[in-house]
Design a protein around this motif. Structure first.
Motif, PDB file in Angstrom:
ATOM      1  N   VAL A 286      38.012  41.020  59.595  1.00 48.35           N
ATOM      2  CA  VAL A 286      37.860  41.079  58.321  1.00 48.35           C
ATOM      3  C   VAL A 286      37.360  42.417  57.910  1.00 48.35           C
ATOM      4  O   VAL A 286      36.051  42.626  58.311  1.00 48.35           O
ATOM      5  CB  VAL A 286      37.092  39.905  57.793  1.00 48.35           C
ATOM      6  CG1 VAL A 286      37.003  39.867  56.343  1.00 48.35           C
ATOM      7  CG2 VAL A 286      37.665  38.648  58.010  1.00 48.35           C
TER       8      VAL A 286
ATOM      9  N   PRO B  90      36.198  45.048  54.825  1.00 44.75           N
ATOM     10  CA  PRO B  90      35.805  45.350  53.438  1.00 44.75           C
ATOM     11  C   PRO B  90      36.372  46.852  53.223  1.00 44.75           C
ATOM     12  O   PRO B  90      36.279  47.875  54.006  1.00 44.75           O
ATOM     13  CB  PRO B  90      34.543  45.291  53.229  1.00 44.75           C
ATOM     14  CG  PRO B  90      33.918  44.506  54.382  1.00 44.75           C
ATOM     15  CD  PRO B  90      34.810  45.078  55.501  1.00 44.75           C
ATOM     16  N   GLU B  91      37.264  47.038  52.147  1.00 46.05           N
ATOM     17  CA  GLU B  91      37.932  48.390  52.108  1.00 46.05           C
ATOM     18  C   GLU B  91      37.162  48.866  50.720  1.00 46.05           C
ATOM     19  O   GLU B  91      37.034  50.156  50.628  1.00 46.05           O
ATOM     20  CB  GLU B  91      39.282  48.256  51.686  1.00 46.05           C
ATOM     21  CG  GLU B  91      40.368  47.873  52.853  1.00 46.05           C
ATOM     22  CD  GLU B  91      40.284  48.585  54.047  1.00 46.05           C
ATOM     23  OE1 GLU B  91      39.870  49.877  53.971  1.00 46.05           O
ATOM     24  OE2 GLU B  91      40.923  48.003  55.010  1.00 46.05           O
TER      25      GLU B  91
ATOM     26  N   ASP C 100      35.352  45.105  46.053  1.00 40.80           N
ATOM     27  CA  ASP C 100      36.352  43.823  45.674  1.00 40.80           C
ATOM     28  C   ASP C 100      37.561  43.755  46.610  1.00 40.80           C
ATOM     29  O   ASP C 100      38.656  43.199  46.239  1.00 40.80           O
ATOM     30  CB  ASP C 100      36.572  43.846  44.152  1.00 40.80           C
ATOM     31  CG  ASP C 100      37.248  45.051  43.726  1.00 40.80           C
ATOM     32  OD1 ASP C 100      37.522  45.958  44.542  1.00 40.80           O
ATOM     33  OD2 ASP C 100      37.695  44.878  42.588  1.00 40.80           O
TER      34      ASP C 100
ATOM     35  N   VAL D  21      39.591  43.717  50.353  1.00 44.72           N
ATOM     36  CA  VAL D  21      39.165  43.332  51.925  1.00 44.72           C
ATOM     37  C   VAL D  21      40.597  43.294  52.559  1.00 44.72           C
ATOM     38  O   VAL D  21      41.897  42.777  52.005  1.00 44.72           O
ATOM     39  CB  VAL D  21      38.497  41.964  52.025  1.00 44.72           C
ATOM     40  CG1 VAL D  21      39.194  40.983  51.544  1.00 44.72           C
ATOM     41  CG2 VAL D  21      37.947  41.739  53.362  1.00 44.72           C
TER      42      VAL D  21
ATOM     43  N   VAL E   8      42.458  41.975  56.092  1.00 41.29           N
ATOM     44  CA  VAL E   8      42.357  40.785  57.106  1.00 41.29           C
ATOM     45  C   VAL E   8      43.523  41.147  58.142  1.00 41.29           C
ATOM     46  O   VAL E   8      44.570  41.187  57.962  1.00 41.29           O
ATOM     47  CB  VAL E   8      43.013  39.247  56.527  1.00 41.29           C
ATOM     48  CG1 VAL E   8      42.664  38.219  57.535  1.00 41.29           C
ATOM     49  CG2 VAL E   8      41.504  38.985  55.350  1.00 41.29           C
TER      50      VAL E   8
ATOM     51  N   THR F 119      46.006  43.151  52.911  1.00 42.71           N
ATOM     52  CA  THR F 119      44.913  43.786  52.019  1.00 42.71           C
ATOM     53  C   THR F 119      44.805  42.899  50.666  1.00 42.71           C
ATOM     54  O   THR F 119      46.051  43.093  50.017  1.00 42.71           O
ATOM     55  CB  THR F 119      45.103  45.397  51.935  1.00 42.71           C
ATOM     56  OG1 THR F 119      44.783  45.621  53.390  1.00 42.71           O
ATOM     57  CG2 THR F 119      43.769  45.629  51.384  1.00 42.71           C
TER      58      THR F 119
ATOM     59  N   ARG G 242      36.817  37.836  52.542  1.00 40.15           N
ATOM     60  CA  ARG G 242      35.720  38.413  53.113  1.00 40.15           C
ATOM     61  C   ARG G 242      34.866  37.534  53.680  1.00 40.15           C
ATOM     62  O   ARG G 242      34.070  37.851  54.674  1.00 40.15           O
ATOM     63  CB  ARG G 242      35.098  39.296  52.161  1.00 40.15           C
ATOM     64  CG  ARG G 242      34.253  38.629  50.960  1.00 40.15           C
ATOM     65  CD  ARG G 242      33.401  39.995  50.466  1.00 40.15           C
ATOM     66  NE  ARG G 242      34.335  40.829  49.786  1.00 40.15           N
ATOM     67  CZ  ARG G 242      34.421  42.187  49.933  1.00 40.15           C
ATOM     68  NH1 ARG G 242      33.302  42.643  50.799  1.00 40.15           N
ATOM     69  NH2 ARG G 242      35.122  42.799  49.177  1.00 40.15           N
ATOM     70  N   ASP G 243      35.015  36.208  53.487  1.00 36.79           N
ATOM     71  CA  ASP G 243      34.113  35.267  54.198  1.00 36.79           C
ATOM     72  C   ASP G 243      34.713  34.412  55.405  1.00 36.79           C
ATOM     73  O   ASP G 243      34.405  33.619  55.897  1.00 36.79           O
ATOM     74  CB  ASP G 243      33.608  34.208  53.285  1.00 36.79           C
ATOM     75  CG  ASP G 243      32.616  34.786  51.946  1.00 36.79           C
ATOM     76  OD1 ASP G 243      31.991  35.805  52.313  1.00 36.79           O
ATOM     77  OD2 ASP G 243      33.042  34.376  50.933  1.00 36.79           O
TER      78      ASP G 243
END
Length: 436
Positions: free
Chosen positions: A219, A221-222, A225, A227, A229, A277, A289-290
């Motif tokens: 995962v 982060p880009e 808000d 992300v 995967v 994404t 993101r979790d």
């Protein structure tokens, strides 16, 4: 270009032949023992049942139709068919009840109450109420106030409508119970529609996911808000996924089973992993993101005809807006994309240009021209008006154009392309108007 033509010819033939058979059954059955209202209600009931089978086929996501017509266009057809189902579902019982009321010389309300005491009629009326509810929540005013997850969950009621409708027909149908041939035809039609729905919405996804056993591998982060995967699994090359396509993604154990979202592949499939994404705008996307590493993934697809396979020429224009960059980025990475390539990436600011570094690297490798068009839209900043678009890409009429972005941006680009007289066969848009 022959595949869409063949698909439309098959669809047209299917509609014409079945409507002809339905009218023949109605005429052979003869008029009911009531009046013109009863006759109209009976014919509208046949139309309603047939339209429901068409709707089932449209949401079955048949691979042939998806590849030839495209999910966006099929979803547009689904929307208009839904309105046809709505009006037929309202008019069919209204005319039937009116016919009985006139024949028995009692009020419409009293007749409706009497008929509703019969279980098959009651189930039919409940089905009508559910259809009205779903359509009411699908109109633009209500749809804007619902999350994608809630809207999708409400549409699951339509499966209940199908069950109630079949029971209602089994007990109330007359025109298709004339003889063995009409029964075989009618229930064969329903078996075909429901069989396609069960096969491609349930059986095939279950088999594919059992075979590939997909899991979250990373995962990333880009931005604040957005992300990405990364998903791995067994024998992913057998999925046949292509750059520009999307899957319907579920994450069992992390989200409820009915929470599903369409996310495009943001990297060209390599047979070993898939990447999506997403921007955190809904319950599912915001929670990506979790996701824990190793979490199970259930994916339906691949879907969509937004691929290089549908390109007719050798020069290409790729237009992305916001998070719509994801399928554009995967198309740019596609090994089959060659020739003269130009990319236009529209963002409000540089901070919103996710995957920009990857785009620049891919553009450099492909020898493509990349233009980042930033700033809020205003009278002085409208890059997609016909003159401005033509100034950016003077040979636009000779290019295949792929566009994906927010609805307003995509609409503006499509309007400009039409005004610039870009041939329709060269225009490819991903709108994510997905039928549940």
């Amino acid at each position: 270009m022959t595949q869409p033509f063949v698909a439309r010819a098959v669809i047209g033939t299917f509609l014409v032949v079945n409507l002809a058979v339905i009218h023949a059954m109605f005429l052979i059955a003869g008029p009911p023992a009531h009046n013109t209202f009863g006759q109209a209600g009976r014919l509208l009931g046949l139309y309603l049942a047939f339209t429901m089978t068409v709707q089932a086929l449209l949401v079955a996501r048949l691979p042939l139709l998806d590849r030839a017509i495209g999910m966006d266009r099929l979803t547009g057809w689904h929307r208009w068919t839904g309105f046809a189902v709505f009006w037929l579902a309202v008019l069919h019982p209204a005319f039937v009840i009116l016919g009985f009321a006139r024949y028995d010389r009692v009020s419409f309300a009293a007749t409706a109450l009497t008929l509703s005491r019969q279980l098959p009629v009651l189930l039919g009326l409940i089905a009508v109420a559910l259809i009205v509810l779903v359509v009411a929540l699908s109109v633009r005013f209500a749809r804007r106030r619902l999350s994608y997850e809630a809207w999708h969950a409400v549409h699951l009621l339509l499966y209940l409508v199908l069950v109630f409708g079949i029971v209602h027909q089994a007990y109330e149908g007359t025109a298709f119970t004339l003889n063995v041939l009409t029964r075989v035809y009618w229930w064969g039609l329903w078996a075909f529609a429901l069989g396609a729905l069960l096969t491609y919405r349930l059986i095939v996804p279950l088999i594919r996911n059992s075979r590939h056993r997909m899991r979250v591998a990373a995962v990333v982060p880009e931005s604040d808000d957005v992300v990405s995967v990364h998903v791995t699994g067994r024998d992913l090359h057998l999925l046949g996924a292509k750059a520009g396509q999307f899957f319907l993604w579920r994450f069992p154990g992390h989200n409820r089973w009915w929470q599903v979202n369409p996310f495009s592949l943001s990297a060209a499939p390599n047979g070993r992993s898939l990447r999506l994404t997403a921007k955190g705008v809904g319950t599912t996307s915001a929670g990506l993101r979790d996701l824990p590493i190793g979490a199970r993934v259930f994916a339906e697809g691949p879907y969509g005809s937004f691929t290089i396979d549908n390109r007719g020429g050798t020069a290409t224009l790729l237009i992305a807006g916001g998070i719509g960059v994801t399928p554009i980025r995967s198309l740019l990475e596609d090994p089959n994309l060659s020739g003269d390539v130009t990319v236009l990436y529209r963002v409000r600011s540089g901070a919103d240009a996710v995957l920009l570094g990857e785009l620049r690297n891919l553009a450099r490798e492909k020898g493509a021209r990349l233009h980042v068009l930033s700033g809020r839209t205003s009278a002085a900043n409208q890059p997609f008006t016909p003159p401005n678009l033509h100034a950016l890409v003077p040979d636009i009429t000779s290019r295949d154009v792929y566009v994906c972005g927010p609805a307003a941006l995509t609409g503006a680009v499509l309007d400009s392309l039409r005004r610039l007289k870009v041939p329709a066969r060269q225009i490819h848009a991903e709108l994510f108007r997905l039928a549940p």
